[in-house]
Scaffold this active site. Structure first.
Site, PDB file in Angstrom:
ATOM      1  N   PHE A   1       2.281   8.653  -1.270  1.00 26.36           N
ATOM      2  CA  PHE A   1       1.528   7.439  -0.989  1.00 26.36           C
ATOM      3  C   PHE A   1       0.057   7.619  -1.289  1.00 26.36           C
ATOM      4  O   PHE A   1      -0.680   6.660  -1.289  1.00 26.36           O
ATOM      5  CB  PHE A   1       1.715   6.978   0.452  1.00 26.36           C
TER       6      PHE A   1
ATOM      7  N   TRP B   1       0.836  -1.210   0.000  1.00 26.55           N
ATOM      8  CA  TRP B   1       0.000   0.000   0.000  1.00 26.55           C
ATOM      9  C   TRP B   1       0.869   1.259   0.000  1.00 26.55           C
ATOM     10  O   TRP B   1       0.519   2.256  -0.629  1.00 26.55           O
ATOM     11  CB  TRP B   1      -0.909  -0.008   1.231  1.00 26.55           C
ATOM     12  N   HIS B   2       2.000   1.189   0.690  1.00 22.44           N
ATOM     13  CA  HIS B   2       2.843   2.376   0.816  1.00 22.44           C
ATOM     14  C   HIS B   2       3.562   2.743  -0.480  1.00 22.44           C
ATOM     15  O   HIS B   2       3.960   3.896  -0.649  1.00 22.44           O
ATOM     16  CB  HIS B   2       3.870   2.192   1.940  1.00 22.44           C
ATOM     17  N   GLY B   3       3.760   1.807  -1.377  1.00 24.53           N
ATOM     18  CA  GLY B   3       4.439   2.173  -2.615  1.00 24.53           C
ATOM     19  C   GLY B   3       4.737   0.991  -3.508  1.00 24.53           C
ATOM     20  O   GLY B   3       4.834  -0.152  -3.049  1.00 24.53           O
TER      21      GLY B   3
END
Length: 468
Positions: free
Chosen positions: A468, A319-321
């Protein structure tokens, strides 16, 4: 547009507040919706179309799920379609290039692709729209038939860019019948100024140190420089993100909304389980409610619980990258949390508090190395220097210069990571009657003036979670 900018503080926000407070009833939500779309479109006007599509699509899905409830499997099919489309949009804009790049490497081919700018806040508003549709399906919330109110929920600019991730059920009533009071407004201003000061005066300044150290040649970096650098990043990311969350919560209060807290002094934690209950609380809550518990949580035995932890943390990292370092970062914490569930947390609970604090900060700081270095080879080289297995030795002139320049600043920031400043302020308000009426407002004005002065001459004002 970001909150820590002069155009937002002195142009966009005053105009929006004026328009909002002269409006009545349903028009207030309309003002917020229009202002939020303008805020979103400021940097990337084209991508506002995606947001409008997301609003209309998920609004219709909610209506249809409510309409077909109890009529065969139509409601479930609509739910699945909604989740697929939402994840598909997020996947296309955030992960498309990552997948093509890795397919090229694995199969030795050269599929061409165009790198797409990431729509601002898409990770946050996608989670919000998905949680709404899921909750309508599960009958946790009533369907929203007013598209203006629903659009306001999705686009609300105070928490659009970096959260906290607001579930529809948390503000369902507030969208309908919130009350704006002078006390709430003043508390909102105070919270916004605190967040702005954390971001501009603390995060930005310590971030300069990390930026300088990160630019050094790792082969010529000393061990102390490496620890100072990643220590600076550890403080920067906390004050940057928690400061932005404070500003979002403060802005929400100005408009009559109560958003959940997103940080609770995570760096005072005594284990990693506790740390993740205190850091980015809204994201952890979302994954727990919509991934961990539906997978079975801890109800189906230890092995399945460990599996569920790994799935959650794989998804959290991703999810963060769209990069392998984020996946590694997520799995790293998945392993640590599993070990704590097995035995480590019980052992730590029996030790003096300082043992848990040291352990937690070492694990977190190492985790930030994985998080920060997109190039994992450089990240590993940096880690080796931290533990004296490379670089230019323990000390050098560069690290001594940074120590002299930033020692006091480190002390101030470390103290500010704890509840101590809040307790001191609370004691002052209790003991001195005039503190809240006279001294405290002056302090807030000084903080606002200092932050504004910094922004006037800004040369370094990143927002780490913007990507993000």
């Amino acid at each position: 547009m970001v909150f820590s900018s002069l155009i937002f503080i002195f142009v966009f926000l005053p105009i929006t507040l004026f328009a909002y407070y002269i409006s009545k009833g349903r028009a207030k939500n309309l003002v917020l919706l229009i202002a939020s779309l303008i805020f979103y479109a400021w940097g990337e006007p084209v991508y506002v179309v995606i947001m409008i599509f997301s609003i209309i699509f998920n609004y219709i899905c909610g209506i249809l799920i409510d309409k077909f409830k109890g009529m065969g499997k139509k409601d479930k099919l609509i739910l699945i379609s909604s989740v697929v489309v939402n994840i598909g949009l997020l996947g296309y804009f955030k992960y498309y290039g990552f997948f093509i790049e890795n397919i090229n490497k694995i199969f030795g081919i050269n599929l061409e692709y165009r790198e797409l700018p990431l729509p601002i806040g898409i990770s946050f508003y996608t989670f919000q729209t998905m949680s709404y549709v899921i909750d309508v399906y599960l009958e946790k919330v009533n369907v929203q038939k007013d598209i203006i109110s629903f659009g306001t929920y999705v686009t609300m600019f105070p928490q659009l860019v970096a959260g906290p991730i607001v579930k529809y059920g948390d503000i369902e009533k507030q969208l309908r019948e919130r009350k704006e009071t002078l006390n709430n407004f003043s508390k909102g201003i105070e919270r916004f100024i605190i967040g702005l000061s954390k971001k501009v005066l603390l995060a930005n300044n310590i971030g300069l140190l990390w930026s300088s150290i990160k630019s050094l040649d790792i082969k010529n970096m000393s061990t102390v420089s490496a620890w100072m650098g990643i220590g600076a990043f550890t403080l920067q990311i906390y004050f940057d993100f928690s400061g932005y969350s404070d500003m979002a919560i403060g802005l929400g209060r100005m408009f009559g909304f109560e958003f959940m807290e997103n940080f609770d002094y995570p760096y005072i934690s005594k284990n990693i389980t506790e740390f993740w209950r205190r850091w980015h609380i809204s994201l952890g809550s979302w994954f727990r409610e919509y991934v961990y518990i539906p997978l079975g949580g801890n109800r189906e035995g230890k092995l399945k619980q460990y599996r569920n932890i790994f799935i959650v943390w794989l998804l959290t990292g991703f999810w963060h990258g769209a990069n392998w370092n984020f996946i590694l970062w997520g799995l790293y914490f998945g392993v640590i949390l599993t070990i704590e569930k097995c035995f480590l947390k019980k052992w730590l609970d029996r030790q003096p508090n300082f043992v848990g604090h040291i352990y937690t900060m070492l694990i977190v700081i190492l985790g930030w190395v994985f998080f920060e270095f997109d190039d994992m080879t450089k990240g590993m080289e940096f880690t080796r220097v931290m533990f004296g297995m490379g670089g230019s030795g323990l000390f050098d002139k560069t690290c001594l210069y940074y120590l002299r320049s930033y020692a006091l600043y480190f002390i101030v920031l470390i103290i500010s990571c704890t509840p101590l400043p809040k307790r001191v302020a609370s004691n002052m308000r209790t003991r001195f009657e005039g503190f809240s009426l006279a001294v405290q407002p002056i302090l807030y004005i000084i903080l606002l003036l200092l932050s504004t002065a910094y922004l006037v001459n800004e040369s370094y004002n990143p927002f780490l979670y913007f990507r993000f």
